[in-house]
Structures are given as C-alpha cells and as structure tokens.
Design an enzyme around this catalytic site. Structure first.
Site, mmCIF file in Angstrom:
data_model
loop_
_atom_site.group_PDB
_atom_site.id
_atom_site.type_symbol
_atom_site.label_atom_id
_atom_site.label_comp_id
_atom_site.label_asym_id
_atom_site.label_seq_id
_atom_site.Cartn_x
_atom_site.Cartn_y
_atom_site.Cartn_z
ATOM 1 N N ASP A 146 -45.247 -36.908 4.688
ATOM 2 C CA ASP A 146 -44.034 -37.581 5.120
ATOM 3 C C ASP A 146 -43.216 -36.674 6.044
ATOM 4 O O ASP A 146 -43.109 -35.468 5.814
ATOM 5 C CB ASP A 146 -43.223 -37.912 3.856
ATOM 6 C CG ASP A 146 -42.031 -38.800 4.119
ATOM 7 O OD1 ASP A 146 -42.226 -39.878 4.697
ATOM 8 O OD2 ASP A 146 -40.913 -38.414 3.733
ATOM 9 N N GLU A 201 -46.901 -37.933 9.358
ATOM 10 C CA GLU A 201 -45.952 -38.876 9.952
ATOM 11 C C GLU A 201 -45.030 -38.109 10.898
ATOM 12 O O GLU A 201 -44.121 -37.425 10.456
ATOM 13 C CB GLU A 201 -45.117 -39.566 8.878
ATOM 14 C CG GLU A 201 -44.113 -40.545 9.468
ATOM 15 C CD GLU A 201 -42.881 -40.765 8.601
ATOM 16 O OE1 GLU A 201 -42.271 -41.826 8.718
ATOM 17 O OE2 GLU A 201 -42.515 -39.872 7.810
#
Ligand code: MG
Length: 656
Positions: free
Chosen positions: A362, A404
């Site tokens: 993330d 990401e």
C-alpha cells in the site's frame, strides 16, 4: 503432458472457431472448474489474471454480515470461472477499521475474517486450482491502536519509539532534515502532525482562565476562589476541555478579555474557541509546548495544538489520518536495519512460510515523502528480504510483489527499480478517456509507450494493469452506467499486455461513487437473485437500487449478454491463447479513428486485437492481416468477408 496440451488447445480452437462469427459473447463457460482450457497460456506472475477482493465484503460464510476467508474458499469455483490465477486479499490482520488499512497486529488474522487455519485451507485449495494468494501489506503506517504505537508514545526512550515519526518541534525538525521521511521539506506532501496526550500533560483541580483576544494569550492560574457557572448569556469566548466535553462560556471582563474560574479534569489539556461551531479559524490552541501557570501563553489558530499543562506535548506524523501513524525506517540506505523494518519483515516471513504467493504494498510513494530514490531503495531492500524468505522456503522463481504508486507513468516508472511489479493507474485513465471520447486509434501506441518507459527501468517489469479499484469510482460510474462501454473496457483489459487485475464487482457491472463514501465502491457480491449481501462490515452502506436480482451472479450466469459473460469469455481466451497472454503489443495502423488495433505475438503464435471505442459501426480491411479466424468477440463483430466489421463498442480477436 505437452502432447495432451497440444490436443486440448486444438480442441479449444475448434470449439471457438466454429462458434464464430457470433453477435453474442462467445461460447458458454463449462460448468464448474474445468482446467482443460484454463491457465495454460498465462502464467500467474507474468500475465495471469488476478482478482482483487475485499475479504470483509466478498462472501459471508457464517451469516454475521462480514465477508470472511471461508467465504472465499466456498467460492473458488466462481473465481476459477473468471480465469483467476491469483487473488489479492484486502488486509486480513486485526485492525481498527473494517477495511483493514490501520493494522493493530501484522502477525494476526482478524477474528472477524476467520482464523489462520481458514487461511491455510484457502491457500491449499486455491493452489490446487493454480490460484495464488496475495496479501495486502501496509508498510507506510500502522494503526494507532497497535501495541507498538502505544508503547512508543508511552516511553520516548523505549525500544518502540523509533518505529514512528515523532517530534517536539515539527517545523524546526523538518527544516533541519532531522526527519528522514521529509529530507528537509518544510511542509508534508500529504498528511499532518498530530499531538498526543500523555498522563503528565493533563490537570485535575480548580483553575482561573483569562483569555486576552487582543494579545491572543491565555493566562491560567491555580486558585481557591469560588467556582463560577458557565456564562450562557451570549458569551463571545469559550473553553473546550476534557472532563466536561462541552463548550464553557467565559464572562467578558474588559475589551477582548474573557475570564472564568472552574474545576477541570482533563487528561489532554484544553482549547479556546471563538465559536461553538468548530468552524475553521475559530479554534485557538497552542504550539505544542506546555503552559506555565501565571504566565501568558500565546494562542494561535493555525496549528491550534492542544494547550497542555506541565509537560510539553509531543507530535507524531501521519500521511493519511490520525489513526494511521507513519512508520519510521530511518535513513533509506540503511532501512533494513531499522527496528520497524525488522518487525514487519518478521511478520511477512510468517505469511510467506505459510504459503502465500505474493504481496501488494500500500501507498509506497509516501514511505519517504516526495523522495522517489529513497522509496525505490527502501522497496528494493524490502523485496530482497521477502524474496530471500520465499526462495529459502522452496518458492518457485521469484516472489511476486506489486506496489501501489498512485501517479502518472513518468513518476511511477522509476519504482520498477525497487519492485518487480507496479500498478499502472495511467492505463485505466487512458482506457476511460479514450472510450469516453470514442477514440481508439492511438490507444495501442500509448500503452506501448508506457511499457517502453517501464522497460527502461527494469527489463523484466510486470505491468499490473487495472480498471478501477477499492479507492476509485466504479467503472460503471465513469461510463455513466453504459453497459456497452463497461463490456468494452473489460475486453480491452483482458486483451492487453501485462498482468490484469479485476476488482470485485466490476465483472457484474457495479457502479458506485467514492464521494458518497468509500463503502459505496466496496459493495459485496450479490450471489443469488433473492439473497441478501453481507453489509454489517460496511455499516449497512450499500446501494440497494443497484443490488437488484438482475445484477446478481445467478442472473448474469444465465444471461449470454451479461457483463459477467464478457469477463469470463475474454478471461478464457487469454488463458487459452499464449499470444494474448504473453505477447508484446505492436500497434497496427487503424484507418478508423475510433478503432484500436494491435498485434500480439508470442513464440509461433500471433493474434490481431480490435476494439471499437466509438458508438458507430466500423468496417475496413486490415492490410497484412487476416480476419477469418475469430478467437473471441463481444458485440457485433465479423471478419469472415475479408472486411473487419465492428459494431458500436465491439471487440474481436483474430488468430493469424
Ligand atoms: Mg462472516
């Protein structure tokens, strides 16, 4: 085995070719798992289809309103039918929120989602179908309820303090370069500093407050005077203080001067307000330093930190919100030596040894804010550590890891020096833009341009292409709920080079607006026409006008014109034809501006891919290519007369 595969491939080819041309989507998907066609051409890590699912809302096995790990295991047939070679699970650990991105314990499985035994069972049963399990791992921050953070706040000299980003004077510490996350930046690229309360910064006892809004000071003194009731007659100034949790009106005692004597019992301090509405600019606080009794204390309404008693307040940094304190890895070139890195790597080891096949990371561009080189070096160290565990545990090839990095390709591409795979947000933005504009003739060259740029940073890059995800408006929204455009986007995704990710619900044509709340783009799968969906995890925030019987899996499985059938048919084609799965894209000149054309070749196999991004029909000959052997199609598509003919938003793939 190779011989059998060859026969199987020919049988598939015969099946597909005899069914075309066909104005409807291609042939039916066999009932239940059937690996005679599946996953032969693609390989999981390089080009296989990954299904992104929210564990809390995908499927609920026990009826408690939360999706769970057993629910996933029970629906492996469905995931198989979508051609999935991997599943990306939303964070599974104990966390503060339903979505799991504020993790309390990286070594745990959330009790709401299941047990470690459930996860092991899923890994085993998915692997039997050649489906790998990828976990979502949050490295930028933990949850504020994480025991690491609690210990770090409680003891500035303890072993956990360095896990997070603390400062007694953020402005000075940022400017001096003392904080590794910022490298001398004087303001964060994203996020805020937050004060936190400790046992020694509150106060219990009787105090006199004198606020001077001309000088913008507050003077607090200990007193034995009688307590006053709050002023309820049009006060111009208030206190907000722990212990009474309401605004306390002060009495006007001079020009811009307000006073009161009250008993306080606060564990964090107090604030001064010039309005009871908490409107911007009316909250007055301090600068993070504790006050001294009897000495005027300067107020400000910009940082407006809590005004504390005695000890100085301290600050922690969070890129996203107060419940997500950023983790601190120290100097990037030695990140792997930091205690936070070691603790997280140890947690990751546990899951790799259990048998997961990859990690999704993330928010990787925020680990070191606005410092691409630092993030890349950090990620390289993180990847090497996990890959080492993978290999020593008997893993085949290299470990899969996707980051990401939410930005345009030029800023994202350097991250390929740190990780083997990065999400390609520009890909989806291009698909969306071109379909909505009805322009396809520059699409293939644009995609090729992205890939060429990635290759400059890592020759064996894995381009993780996608449409929407759990943090974006749904595809349905972006296309104004135009189902023909949604089907086209699906066909484009599954005929593009790279490793496609399909987000839960896209295959059913869901819509949802993130602006209405994140929950509305994380809607559970509606499995049957009459069944309900697990919505407790989402606080009941589901759009029941969307969740009709017709949008259910049950209904779409029996409808040859459904969005689901387009996903299945193109997934099937991708998994059966190696050129479609593993081929590199070569743009083919399109004589029609609405039509995207490209060639995909791998070893001895070549296919021509054609998509009409426009709402009108197109028909033309494609010089140098044949159009008589159609592998898969969507919408009105034909090439049997020598002309390539595509209806509005139609797609077709032709074997050369
Ligand atoms: Mg459940």
């Amino acid at each position: 085995m190779k011989h059998l595969f060859h026969i199987a491939a020919l049988a598939i080819a015969a099946l597909l070719l005899t069914a075309c041309p066909d104005p409807e989507p291609g042939p039916d998907v066999p009932d239940g798992p059937d690996d005679s066609w599946k996953k032969q051409a693609s390989t999981e890590k390089l080009s296989g289809i990954t299904y992104q699912l929210n564990v809390y809302s995908f499927a609920d096995s026990d009826g408690d309103g939360w999706g769970d790990i057993k629910g996933i295991t029970q629906h492996l047939d469905y995931l198989d039918s979508l051609g999935a070679t991997a599943l990306w699970l939303s964070p599974i650990h104990e966390a503060m929120s339903y979505h799991g991105y504020n993790v309390n314990d990286y070594t745990s499985v959330s009790s709401k989602l299941g047990t470690e035994a459930d996860l092991k069972d899923l890994i085993t049963k998915a692997r039997a179908r050649n489906i790998a399990i990828y976990l979502d791992f949050v490295l930028n921050h933990s949850g504020s309820d994480n025991e690491w953070f609690k210990a770090a706040k409680a003891d500035p000299t303890g072993p956990y303090h360095d896990y997070y980003v603390f400062s007694d004077n953020p402005t000075a510490d940022m400017a001096s370069g003392k904080i590794d996350n910022f490298a001398g930046a004087t303001t964060p690229g994203m996020g805020s500093w937050f004060t936190f309360s400790g046992g020694d910064i509150g106060y219990k006892g009787r105090l006199h407050f004198k606020v001077d809004m001309g000088a913008h000071t507050v003077t607090v003194t200990q007193t034995a005077d009688a307590v006053q009731n709050p002023n309820t007659s049009n006060p111009q100034c208030w206190l907000w203080c722990g212990g009474f949790s309401q605004h306390v009106g002060l009495y006007t005692t001079g020009t811009n001067v307000y006073e009161i004597t009250i008993d306080v019992n606060t564990d964090w301090g107090f604030l001064v307000c010039t309005s009871t509405s908490w409107a911007s600019g009316t909250k007055w606080g301090g600068n993070g330093k504790g006050l001294t009794f009897g000495v005027p204390y300067p107020l400000n309404n910009t940082t407006a930190a809590d005004i504390t008693f005695g000890g100085d307040a301290s600050w922690y940094f969070a890129s996203f919100d107060a419940s997500m304190p950023d983790l601190n890895y120290g100097p990037y070139d030695k990140a792997s030596e930091s205690p936070a890195f070691k603790a997280l790597a140890s947690a990751a080891d546990k899951w790799i040894k259990m048998g997961i096949g990859g990690l999704r990371l993330d928010a990787v561009i925020w680990i070191y804010q606005n410092q691409t080189a630092a993030n890349v070096e950090f990620l390289r160290q993180w990847y090497d550590r996990c890959n080492s565990t993978w290999k020593s545990n008997g893993g085949q090839g290299d470990f899969y890891m996707v980051g990401e990095a939410w930005d345009e390709v030029p800023k994202v591409a350097p991250y390929f020096e740190g990780l083997p795979s990065i999400f390609n947000f520009s890909y989806w933005w291009t698909v969306k833009d071109r379909i909505n504009k009805g322009r396809g003739d520059d699409f293939a060259a644009t995609v090729k341009g992205f890939r060429d740029r990635f290759a400059g940073y890592r020759p064996d890059y894995i381009d993780a292409i996608k449409l929407s995800n759990h943090d974006e408006d749904r595809v349905g929204n972006d296309f104004g709920r135009d189902v023909a455009k949604e089907k086209l986007a699906a066909a484009v995704l599954l005929t593009s080079p790279g490793k496609p990710f399909v987000y839960q619900g896209e295959e059913l044509g869901y819509w949802g607006n993130k602006g209405k709340g994140d929950e509305y783009v994380r809607t559970p799968i509606k499995w049957t026409r009459s069944g309900s969906v697990p919505s407790t995890s989402l606080g009941g925030k589901v759009d029941n006008t969307m969740l009709t019987a017709e949008i259910s899996v049950e209904a779409q499985e029996s409808d040859p014109a459904s969005v689901l059938r387009v996903y299945r048919n193109f997934a099937k084609a991708r998994n059966a034809w190696k050129a479609l799965a593993k081929g590199e894209i070569t743009p083919v000149t399109s004589p029609n501006s609405a039509v995207a054309l490209w060639k995909m070749s791998y070893e001895d196999q070549t296919v021509l891919v054609a998509h009409n991004f426009g709402n009108g029909s197109a028909a033309f000959a494609v010089t140098g290519y044949t159009t008589d052997k159609m592998i898969v199609s969507n919408g009105m598509a034909d090439g049997s007369t020598g002309l390539l003919s595509l209806g509005p938003y139609a797609s077709a793939v032709f074997l050369q």
